[in-house]
Structures are given as structure tokens and as C-alpha cells.
Design an enzyme around this catalytic site. Structure first.
Site, PDB file in Angstrom:
ATOM      1  N   ASP A 117       0.857  -1.179   0.000  1.00 30.33           N
ATOM      2  CA  ASP A 117       0.000   0.000   0.000  1.00 30.33           C
ATOM      3  C   ASP A 117       0.901   1.239   0.000  1.00 30.33           C
ATOM      4  OD1 ASP A 117      -2.327   1.750   0.387  1.00 30.33           O
ATOM      5  OD2 ASP A 117      -3.343  -0.083   1.037  1.00 30.33           O
ATOM      6  N   HIS A 140      -2.893   2.969  -4.758  1.00 29.59           N
ATOM      7  CA  HIS A 140      -2.239   2.606  -3.483  1.00 29.59           C
ATOM      8  C   HIS A 140      -0.819   2.087  -3.743  1.00 29.59           C
ATOM      9  CE1 HIS A 140      -5.534   3.454  -0.788  1.00 29.59           C
ATOM     10  NE2 HIS A 140      -6.378   2.743  -1.526  1.00 29.59           N
ATOM     11  N   GLU A 198      -9.896   2.446  -5.081  1.00 22.76           N
ATOM     12  CA  GLU A 198      -9.476   3.825  -4.808  1.00 22.76           C
ATOM     13  C   GLU A 198      -8.303   4.277  -5.680  1.00 22.76           C
ATOM     14  OE1 GLU A 198     -10.852   4.044  -0.154  1.00 22.76           O
ATOM     15  OE2 GLU A 198      -8.826   3.324  -0.528  1.00 22.76           O
TER      16      GLU A 198
HETATM   17  C1  ACM Z   1     -10.961  -0.628   0.764  1.00 22.82           C
HETATM   18  O1  ACM Z   1     -11.427  -0.559   1.909  1.00 22.82           O
HETATM   19  N1  ACM Z   1     -10.369   0.435   0.217  1.00 22.82           N
HETATM   20  C2  ACM Z   1     -11.040  -1.832  -0.013  1.00 22.82           C
END
Ligand code: ACM
Ligand code: ZN
Length: 498
Positions: free
Chosen positions: A167, A227, A291
């Protein structure tokens, strides 16, 4: 008396018949495993380890032949199903290799101070996917802690560990082809100090062996296209702008993501995934997909070129193209891709499994399209959310009390039978932005994991909140004896662990 009050098993077994008397406590127990069947599985050390962890005054001896506890083979029972027969004279766990482990977990839980109540349990799970996720990027936890979670999963007869390995805040798996990931991407600057860590291939193998002994599948997650700041800090050329980047010390969603136009991005990710595929034996690889802002892609000549070349109408379609390409790559390695529900945007890659987190709509849509889905909505399954409205209650954003987790039904009622059969199961997620210590992580996880285990194991119509609460009272002693930290649902005054 309802069946749920006769014992303290969590999750509730399918059938529990009370017998006469007790297998009385003795401080030394013999365990044997029936030879036969096609497997050379031996769950005796696992059971011995669990029992002696619970009762340090116990010793177990592994024997062949007549014993106090016998693992017996059965080829008739389904995968993970088991039968447990406890009489005053002997304890027998019947099943295949994974049934033995589920039965051993039940037996460990059923132990009372003076022995085991005579009973017969016949049991099998409702859902095939009963998972827990762990984010090791926001905080790094050494493998001894990861093992504690895997034990919790196994003791509650769950079967999947989803390991969120990369991440923005840190890359946690060493990759031979790119040593910079361990040297640079695994570390962030926190108040002038280097903070982080990573798992070596040896660490990963140790975790995989630990999980395999417990019949837990491990699903690694390598996040893309978003991410990705930790990776980009070591490899800025894989971004749209070229950098400069640093491994993030703050939470959020960042604009700088992998460039979808540059071939070097795919060369990198394919090398990474090749190593991940050969390290992890399971069928699934998770590629994230959540995201991912499209800000950089909109103004990147390479990304725009790619869109023209591939006839893609917008950046969502570019993301779909990106993820589909990775899906094909994984398929060529014999693996099946999982992604968060954003992978539906711009068209779902043909072979993908969808993990529905933004509510249940992604799961519904994917199941109707004929894809397998795993339900993990923020409304019920986010264990980073607070457990109560108490002002000092630690956690993120919303509130997910124990009862809310317990009340979850993984199969959306909107689905017809065919689409419903696509729901593999349910998973809870432990995002760790606010969990700098393992003790706090356990507090956030327990006892919600116990409720989730029951959601995953028991048919919805057999659940009973009152019965669960009553069993939980005993179960909290079990958790305590096993050395876990948990939130006591009834205690008025709390000391919050750090
Ligand atoms: C997430 O909670 N962004 C998968
Ligand atoms: Zn780009």
C-alpha cells in the site's frame, strides 16, 4: 433449552447432541491418528499445541493405537465437515484432513475445567469462503503476530487469510527481482526515524506452512493500479510524472499511481506477480483495484496514447483494461484474480472474483454477471470501525457493534438462486491505520471475529443473537485462556490498550 445454550461453541455447530457424563480431565492425554486415506495429514501436533496453550498443566503424547483422543478417517464427509464423539472413555474426531482441523478447533473450545462434556457433534460450514484480512502496510507486524491471527481464524473454523501486503505506507514482501522494494519501499520516515519492515521469502514460507497445518488458504494482495506510493518511491519511472515520491506517513488516497501507458509498469508488475505466484500455492491472487484516482492518467501522454490505441473511451475503461491484462497474466500462471469492487467500473475482467466492500451493490452486480463474489461491506465487515459510541472507543469513522456483525447475511436478498450461488462467502477486514500495536489490533478484532465466524459457518436462519451472547460469555474465558486481548461487550469501565 435451545441447543445453543448447551455448549459454548462458536460458531454454532450444525447439530449438537448431549451425551451422558463426561470425559474427565486428566493432565496427560494421548492422541493418535488413524492411518489411511490418501493424505498423510497429521493434526495431532496442532491439537496438542492448542490444548496445552489453553491449559499449561496439560501434556499430550502422540501415540499409535489406543488413545484418549483419536483422529479417524472418513471419505464420506464433505471437505471441512467433521464428526466429534465424546464419551466418558474416549474422544473421536472423524473427517478428512480439513475436517480433522475444524474438529480439533471445536474440541479445543469445548474443554471445561473438569474435562469434556459427553456429546456428539456433526458439523459442516455454510460458506466456502470464511475470511479475515490483515493490512500489514499501515503498520508492519512480525510473523509471530500474523500467526496469532491465523490461529484465531482456525480456532473459529474459518479458512481464509487475506494478506494485504502493499500500500502507500509500505511494501511488505521482499521480491528477488527488485531488492529496492525491501530496501526502500518497506520503510517510511516517521519523525526522523525509519519505520517499517518486510517479510522475506523464508517468512512467507513459514506463514504458509503454519496456515497449511491449520487448513487456511492464504491470499496475497499486491495493490494496483492505485495505493502504489511505496513502490513508486523506489521506482518513480513507473508513474505518470516520474516523481519524486516518498513512502507515505499519512493516510489517504493519493493521485500518484502506476502509469497505465508505460510498458515498464507491466514488466515490473508481471515480475512481481510471477514471484508471488510461485511463492503462494493457493489459487487466488488479489490485485486490489480500489481507490485509484484518474487525475494523473488524464494528463499523461502515455496513458492517453494507450487509450487511443486500445479504443478506450475513458479512464475507467483504462483501469478495466489494466486489471484485465493482469487477470490474463495471472490466468496464464494458473491463478484466479480477485479485486475490490471498483474493478467493475469500466467493465469487469472476464475471470475476476469481486470482493464487495462499498456496500453490497458491487457483489450483487458481479453475481448477476456470473462472477464469484466475496461479501465484505463497510456496513458490517470493517473491524477498523469503532465497536461502540463510547467517547474513548478506539477506531475509525463509523461504528460497527458486535450485534451488527452478527446480524449480517452475506447473501443479498435481491439475488435469485443462481446468482446467490455465486456468493462464495464473507470476510472481515482489519485496516490498520489506527492500530500501531498488536494488542490494540486484537481488541478491535475480538469479539467481532467470533460473530463473523458464526455468520460464515451457520445458515442465516439458524443464527440466534441471544444464544450467541450466552455462548460468548463462556467463549471470552476461552479467548482469555488462549492469551488474546478482546473488548468485553458488557464491561462499563474500560482500559484501552495502546
Ligand atoms: C478498501 O477498503 N479500500 C477496499
Ligand atoms: Zn500515465
Amino acid at each position: 433449552m435451545s441447543k445453543s445454550f448447551m455448549h459454548s461453541l462458536i460458531p454454532l455447530p450444525k447439530t449438537y447432541r448431549k451425551g451422558e457424563g463426561k470425559f474427565l480431565w486428566k493432565s496427560s492425554l494421548s492422541i493418535s491418528v488413524e492411518q489411511g486415506g490418501e493424505s498423510d495429514s497429521d493434526p495431532s501436533h496442532l491439537l496438542s499445541g492448542w490444548l496445552t496453550r489453553r491449559r499449561s498443566d496439560l501434556t499430550c503424547e502422540i501415540v499409535s493405537g489406543v488413545s484418549d483422543i483419536q483422529f479417524a478417517c472418513s471419505s464420506e464427509l464433505k471437505d471441512e465437515a467433521y464428526r466429534l464423539d465424546i464419551t466418558p472413555d474416549q474422544i473421536k474426531i472423524t473427517g478428512g484432513p480439513s475436517g480433522w482441523v475444524r474438529g480439533a478447533a471445536a474440541l479445543t473450545m469445548l474443554l471445561e475445567s473438569d474435562g469434556w462434556p459427553a456429546c456428539q457433534v456433526e458439523d459442516e460450514p455454510q460458506f466456502a469462503w470464511r475470511g479475515m484480512h490483515l493490512d500489514v502496510s499501515r503498520h508492519f507486524y512480525p510473523i509471530r503476530f500474523v500467526k496469532r491471527l491465523i490461529d484465531l481464524i482456525a480456532l473459529h473454523r474459518m479458512n481464509t487469510f487475506h494478506w494485504h501486503l502493499t500500500d502507500d505506507q509500505g511494501w511488505r514482501i521482499a521480491i528477488d527481482a527488485f531488492p529496492q522494494l525491501a530496501q526502500i519501499s518497506a520503510w517510511r520516515d516517521r519523525d526522523g526515524e525509519s519505520y517499517g519492515g518486510f517479510y522475506t521469502a523464508e517468512d512467507v514460507k513459514e506463514i504458509l506452512a503454519y496456515a497449511e497445518e491449520r487448513k487456511i488458504q492464504v491470499v496475497p494482495e499486491i495493490e494496483m493500479p492505485g495505493h502504489a506510493l511505496a513502490a513508486l518511491s523506489a521506482f518513480p519511472d513507473l508513474s505518470c510524472t516520474g516523481g519524486h515520491f516518498r513512502v507515505s506517513n499519512t493516510c489517504g488516497i493519493f493521485d500518484d499511481v502506476y502509469c497505465a501507458g508505460k510498458e515498464s509498469t507491466f514488466a515490473f508488475l508481471e515480475k512481481v506477480l510471477s514471484e508471488v505466484c510461485s511463492l503462494f500455492p493457493g489459487p487466488y491472487i488479489h490485485v486490489g483495484g480500489d481507490e485509484c484516482p484518474k487525475t494523473r492518467w488524464k494528463s499523461c501522454p502515455d496513458c492517453q496514447n494507450r487509450m487511443r490505441e486500445q479504443g478506450l473511451k475513458n479512464e475507467n475503461e483504462l483501469q478495466s483494461w489494466f486489471v484485465s491484462r493482469m487477470g490474463r497474466f495471472l490466468q496464464s500462471h494458473g491463478k484466479c484474480m480477485i479485486g475490490w469492487d471498483e474493478i467493475l467500473e469500466g467493465g469487469l475482467p472476464p475471470t475476476a472474483v469481486v470482493m464487495s466492500w462499498q456496500g453490497i451493490k458491487g457483489g450483487i452486480e458481479a453475481a448477476r454477471l456470473g462472477h464469484d463474489v466475496i461479501m465484505s461491506p463497510t456496513s458490517h465487515c470493517y473491524f477498523d470501525y469503532r465497536q461502540s459510541t463510547e467517547p474513548e472507543e478506539p477506531g475509525n469513522l463509523g461504528i460497527i457493534p458486535l450485534e451488527t456483525v452478527y446480524g449480517y447475511d452475506p447473501v443479498p436478498e435481491e439475488l435469485d438462486a443462481e446468482a446467490a450461488s455465486r456468493v462464495l462467502g464473507v470476510q472481515a477486514n482489519i485496516w490498520t491505520e489506527r492500530m500501531p500495536t498488536w494488542k490494540l489490533l486484537e481488541y478491535m478484532t475480538l469479539p467481532r471475529l467470533c460473530a463473523l465466524a458464526e455468520v460464515a459457518w451457520v445458515p442465516s436462519e439458524d443464527k440466534c443473537w441471544d444464544g450467541f451472547q450466552s455462548r460468548l460469555e463462556h467463549h471470552l474465558h476461552f479467548l482469555k485462556e488462549m492469551g488474546y486481548t478482546y473488548r468485553h461487550p458488557l464491561r462499563a469501565k474500560r482500559e484501552f490498550p495502546l
